[in-house]
Enzyme design. Structure first.
Site, mmCIF file in Angstrom:
data_model
loop_
_atom_site.group_PDB
_atom_site.id
_atom_site.type_symbol
_atom_site.label_atom_id
_atom_site.label_comp_id
_atom_site.label_asym_id
_atom_site.label_seq_id
_atom_site.Cartn_x
_atom_site.Cartn_y
_atom_site.Cartn_z
ATOM 1 N N ASP A 33 7.416 -9.461 3.651
ATOM 2 C CA ASP A 33 5.728 -9.091 3.519
ATOM 3 C C ASP A 33 5.726 -7.787 2.864
ATOM 4 O OD1 ASP A 33 3.226 -8.410 5.887
ATOM 5 O OD2 ASP A 33 3.290 -8.774 3.888
ATOM 6 N N ASP A 218 0.815 -9.075 -2.464
ATOM 7 C CA ASP A 218 1.143 -9.074 -0.801
ATOM 8 C C ASP A 218 1.832 -10.526 -0.524
ATOM 9 O OD1 ASP A 218 -0.982 -8.848 2.213
ATOM 10 O OD2 ASP A 218 1.258 -9.346 1.735
#
Ligand code: 601
Length: 327
Positions: A33, A218
């Site tokens: 992430d 992201d």
């Protein structure tokens, strides 16, 4: 050097990508992430009601585990999910890239969306440690810890559409992309791989942004979340599109052929999505949910998996740049 490469396997609905990571000899499937900076795992010290169906890390079974006495962590994500727990240090191996004393966060509690996402055993935060939530002292990410031992201070993401891709630490593999890599400067002051994005295209027609929020790359967010005026401009070109508050976003008739959508990556490259690559999910026999949605005035634009999986992405911690290439 300490280079490493692992698979990135898409979850069933392509909402996330999971990679095998070994911590203290135990292997779990974690969600890399770049939009957060906590490395945490489901643990054996969680209520079974929350860890049911997940692989869990058992610190007492690791001979290399050491407790970070008195430390804790607590994180909440943009989608409202959250997790919290305790902290220790252990050896972390990602495809051969190994950090011997990585701060590892063990969940003692997670919110419902983590419990129900049974393939996800935790997250590897690859953002910047200024947003790590460990108290009393923030700890470095896996990438920050290993960067100086890598052949190049980079990691790359080759996420694929309905196929297994890869994350690579330490090298930029020329077989994973075509043409040039288009780099832009990253502003890490908010802890994200953040860059300017001031123009967009709909159906090939370029528009100057109005809100012009900075964008972040992201890997942990499924969708592309753009400023609300950009989302409205895009779906204004989709005749059956409506904003369906019960679904939490724009939906349209699945039979529509969608216009392309392009978003500036810095000042000299526009990443363009084909219409066929923009649908995120089919919600009933006729209705589809768009992969491009508004950010509800959130002040940042989130370039998530819907976009990243169409490109080869380079996160360069050496000169603090982010780059994309076609593939
Ligand atoms: C519930 N799960 C699996 C999540 C995983 C990642 C995120 C996220 O915002 N990452 N940037 C949110 C939720």
């Amino acid at each position: 050097n300490e280079n490493g490469e692992v698979d990135a396997a898409p979850e069933s609905n392509e909402s996330e990508y999971l990679s095998p990571v070994t911590v203290g000899g135990q292997s779990l499937n974690l969600d890399f992430d770049t939009g957060s900076a906590d490395f945490w795992m489901f643990s054996s010290s969680m209520p079974l009601s929350q860890s049911q169906g997940h692989s869990t890390f058992n610190a007492s079974k690791s001979s290399t585990w050491s407790v970070y006495k008195g430390a804790s962590w607590e994180i909440s994500y943009g989608d409202g999910s959250s997790a919290s727990g305790t902290v220790g240090f252990d050896t972390v191996d990602i495809g051969g890239a190994t950090v011997t004393s990585q701060a590892v966060e063990l969940a003692t509690g997670v919110s419902g969306s983590f419990t129900s996402d049974v393939n996800n055993d935790g997250l590897v935060g690859l953002g910047f440690s200024s947003i790590n939530t460990i108290q009393p002292q923030q700890q470095k990410t896996f990438f920050e810890n290993i960067m100086d031992d890598l052949e190049q201070p980079v990691f790359t993401a080759d996420l694929e559409d309905n196929a297994t891709g890869s994350y690579n630490f330490g090298t930029i593999d020329p077989s994973e992309y075509t043409g040039d890599i288009h780099f832009t400067a990253v502003d890490k002051s908010n802890g994200f791989w953040e860059f300017a994005s001031d123009t967009y295209t709909v159906g090939g027609n370029k528009s100057q942004c109005q809100t012009c929020s900075p964008a972040i790359a992201d890997t942990g967010t499924s969708l592309v979340l753009v400023d609300d005026d950009v989302a409205a401009a895009y779906y204004g070109q989709v005749s059956s599109a409506v904003y369906d508050s019960s679904q939490g976003g724009y939906t349209y008739n699945c039979t529509e052929s969608l216009p392309t959508f392009g978003i500036a990556i810095g000042s000299d490259y526009t990443a363009t999505l084909q219409g066929a690559d923009i649908t995120f999910a089919q919600i009933d026999s006729q209705t589809c949910f768009g992969g491009i949605q508004g950010n509800s005035g959130g002040g940042i634009q989130i370039m998530g998996d819907i976009l990243l999986k169409q490109f080869f992405a380079v996160f360069d911690g050496g000169n603090e740049t982010f780059g994309v290439a076609e593939k």
